[in-house]
Write a protein that holds these residues in place. Structure first.
Motif, short mmCIF file in Angstrom:
data_model
loop_
_atom_site.label_atom_id
_atom_site.label_comp_id
_atom_site.label_asym_id
_atom_site.label_seq_id
_atom_site.Cartn_x
_atom_site.Cartn_y
_atom_site.Cartn_z
N LEU A 45 0.83 -1.21 0.00
CA LEU A 45 0.00 0.00 0.00
C LEU A 45 0.86 1.26 0.00
N SER A 46 1.96 1.24 0.73
CA SER A 46 2.86 2.38 0.76
C SER A 46 3.40 2.67 -0.63
N HIS A 47 3.83 1.65 -1.33
CA HIS A 47 4.35 1.84 -2.68
C HIS A 47 3.25 2.30 -3.64
N LEU A 48 2.07 1.74 -3.50
CA LEU A 48 0.94 2.14 -4.35
C LEU A 48 0.62 3.61 -4.17
N PHE A 49 0.55 4.06 -2.92
CA PHE A 49 0.26 5.48 -2.69
C PHE A 49 1.41 6.37 -3.15
N TYR A 50 2.63 5.89 -3.05
CA TYR A 50 3.78 6.64 -3.58
C TYR A 50 3.65 6.81 -5.09
#
Length: 68
Positions: A45-50
């Protein structure tokens, strides 16, 4: 009536509830596996939001100041 049937009939509501909780609890994965799954979920999720360009900002509210 056999001995097994008489024991089954005498189970209280609380005992049946605890038996149900035990059955569900036995189907849940080991806590370490749950932890690793949640870590992987946070990373994804962190990478997706990045990639989407999402950012977070916050303001510090100074409550010590009084407005006159």
């Amino acid at each position: 009536m056999s001995a097994g049937e008489s024991i089954r009939e005498r189970k209280t509501l609380l005992q049946r509830l605890l038996d149900g909780i035990e059955i569900v609890g036995n189907k849940v994965p080991h806590p370490a596996v749950i932890f690793l799954i949640l870590c992987a979920l946070v990373i994804v999720l962190s990478h997706l939001f990045y990639m989407l360009g999402t950012s977070v900002t916050y303001q510090i509210i100074d409550r010590r100041r009084t407005s006159s």
